[in-house]
Design an enzyme around this catalytic site. Structure first.
Site, PDB file in Angstrom:
ATOM      1  N   HIS A   1       0.840  -1.204   0.000  1.00  0.00           N
ATOM      2  CA  HIS A   1       0.000   0.000   0.000  1.00  0.00           C
ATOM      3  C   HIS A   1       0.872   1.250   0.000  1.00  0.00           C
ATOM      4  O   HIS A   1       0.628   2.196  -0.768  1.00  0.00           O
ATOM      5  CB  HIS A   1      -0.913  -0.025   1.232  1.00  0.00           C
ATOM      6  CG  HIS A   1      -1.700   1.232   1.442  1.00  0.00           C
ATOM      7  ND1 HIS A   1      -3.013   1.374   1.027  1.00  0.00           N
ATOM      8  CD2 HIS A   1      -1.364   2.402   2.041  1.00  0.00           C
ATOM      9  CE1 HIS A   1      -3.446   2.574   1.369  1.00  0.00           C
ATOM     10  NE2 HIS A   1      -2.464   3.225   1.974  1.00  0.00           N
ATOM     11  N   GLU A   2       1.900   1.268   0.839  1.00  0.00           N
ATOM     12  CA  GLU A   2       2.780   2.429   0.908  1.00  0.00           C
ATOM     13  C   GLU A   2       3.631   2.556  -0.355  1.00  0.00           C
ATOM     14  O   GLU A   2       3.865   3.671  -0.843  1.00  0.00           O
ATOM     15  CB  GLU A   2       3.686   2.333   2.144  1.00  0.00           C
ATOM     16  CG  GLU A   2       2.954   2.181   3.465  1.00  0.00           C
ATOM     17  CD  GLU A   2       1.895   3.239   3.703  1.00  0.00           C
ATOM     18  OE1 GLU A   2       2.012   4.354   3.135  1.00  0.00           O
ATOM     19  OE2 GLU A   2       0.933   2.962   4.435  1.00  0.00           O
TER      20      GLU A   2
ATOM     21  N   HIS B   1       1.583   4.306  -2.871  1.00  0.00           N
ATOM     22  CA  HIS B   1       1.578   5.757  -2.684  1.00  0.00           C
ATOM     23  C   HIS B   1       2.786   6.390  -3.377  1.00  0.00           C
ATOM     24  O   HIS B   1       2.664   7.420  -4.047  1.00  0.00           O
ATOM     25  CB  HIS B   1       1.622   6.106  -1.193  1.00  0.00           C
ATOM     26  CG  HIS B   1       0.275   6.168  -0.531  1.00  0.00           C
ATOM     27  ND1 HIS B   1      -0.772   6.912  -1.048  1.00  0.00           N
ATOM     28  CD2 HIS B   1      -0.183   5.615   0.625  1.00  0.00           C
ATOM     29  CE1 HIS B   1      -1.825   6.797  -0.239  1.00  0.00           C
ATOM     30  NE2 HIS B   1      -1.494   6.012   0.770  1.00  0.00           N
TER      31      HIS B   1
ATOM     32  N   GLU C   1      -6.442   6.980  -1.249  1.00  0.00           N
ATOM     33  CA  GLU C   1      -6.309   5.777  -0.423  1.00  0.00           C
ATOM     34  C   GLU C   1      -6.915   4.561  -1.111  1.00  0.00           C
ATOM     35  O   GLU C   1      -6.368   3.460  -1.048  1.00  0.00           O
ATOM     36  CB  GLU C   1      -6.967   5.989   0.944  1.00  0.00           C
ATOM     37  CG  GLU C   1      -6.177   6.879   1.874  1.00  0.00           C
ATOM     38  CD  GLU C   1      -4.768   6.371   2.103  1.00  0.00           C
ATOM     39  OE1 GLU C   1      -4.594   5.174   2.441  1.00  0.00           O
ATOM     40  OE2 GLU C   1      -3.829   7.172   1.929  1.00  0.00           O
TER      41      GLU C   1
END
Length: 299
Positions: free
Chosen positions: A152-153, A156, A230
């Protein structure tokens, strides 16, 4: 989950309001109008340039300092990828390296910090990024869940969300300053009937009050975009993990704990953040899980 206003939004707001106040004081003391006002007229072109300079300066300063401030405020221990001190550090470095290769981005710095379950990514660019996870998260999640959170990071970073959010904040700051000074000029000249060559008290007071009031409205727009990003980071994690199940399990795990609060510069890029208000940086856990199951943001 957090109910307070995202610290990321407040940090940007505080910087640009501070700059606005400083420049306003300079205007008042030294009579320097920065080309925005000439006699009793308002130069919209010069005012817009002034607004852009002030508006983007705050956001760019926040972005440039984000990684160092995150390390300092969270006590992040950066792992030397060539000399990990233990098996856990070696594992984290390997996961980040593998996922970064799969995402097609340069290897970020990897860090660990003490705290409740959470993780974040920050940095001014893809080639100067940091991915950090908390000891609390490592303690409550299985390996596939930890890897999903890291993915997930990584998403980003790949999506350039730090830069995108900075640019959006700069645009919003610009229009806040631009509109507040137009309204300040109208109050000063049309309502209070100031006939002096320079701006009067009505201009300064009105513009500063509106800087703050409109800044909070603009922050709602920034927060809404953060929530949208997100969903995309979750979908990106599912692609990196070759399926959404690990990400769903990680979110379900986060739904049962209280994650720690991240500093302002990285609040919008954590795995979890404030929910329940128009200022929330993250959607609810339930909405994120539903979006993953429905494949809503896979395109």
């Amino acid at each position: 989950m957090f109910k307070r206003i995202g610290l990321l939004i407040l940090a940007n707001l505080a910087v640009f309001v501070m700059l606005s106040i400083v420049l306003t004081i300079v205007q008042m003391i030294f009579g320097v109008n920065f080309g925005t006002m000439s006699g009793k007229s308002l130069n919209l072109g010069a005012l817009f340039i002034f607004s852009m300079v002030v508006g983007f300066t705050g956001s760019l300063i926040s972005l440039a300092m984000s990684k160092q401030m995150a390390k300092m405020s969270m006590g992040v221990q950066v792992i030397d990828p060539s000399r990990p001190r233990n098996n856990l550090e070696a594992y984290l470095v390997e996961v980040v390296r593998r996922q970064a290769d799969k995402a097609g981005i340069p290897m970020p710095e990897v860090g660990v910090y003490e705290g409740e379950p959470n993780a974040f990514a920050t940095g001014a660019s893809r080639s100067s990024s940091l991915v950090a996870v908390s000891t609390g998260l490592l303690g409550v999640m299985g390996r596939d869940e930890v890897e999903a959170v890291i993915a997930h990071e990584i998403s980003h970073v790949k999506n350039g969300d730090m830069v995108t959010m900075t640019l959006l904040q700069g645009v919003m700051n610009t229009f806040v300053i631009f509109i507040s000074r137009i309204v300040g000029w109208v109050v000063d000249r049309q309502i209070l009937r100031n006939e002096d060559d320079g701006p009067g008290v009505g201009y300064y007071v009105t513009s500063l009050v509106l800087d703050i009031a409109l800044g909070f409205l603009a922050s709602m727009v920034v927060a809404a975009f953060s929530r949208y990003r997100e969903f995309h980071a979750d979908a990106g994690a599912a692609r990196i993990m070759d399926g959404s199940s690990p990400m769903i399990r990680a979110l379900e795990r986060l739904g049962g704990v209280e994650p720690n609060e991240l500093p302002g510069s990285v609040k919008g890029f954590g795995i979890s953040g404030g929910i329940g208000s128009l200022f929330a940086s993250h959607p609810s856990i339930e909405d994120r899980i539903a979006a993953l199951r429905e494949g809503r943001y896979n395109a």
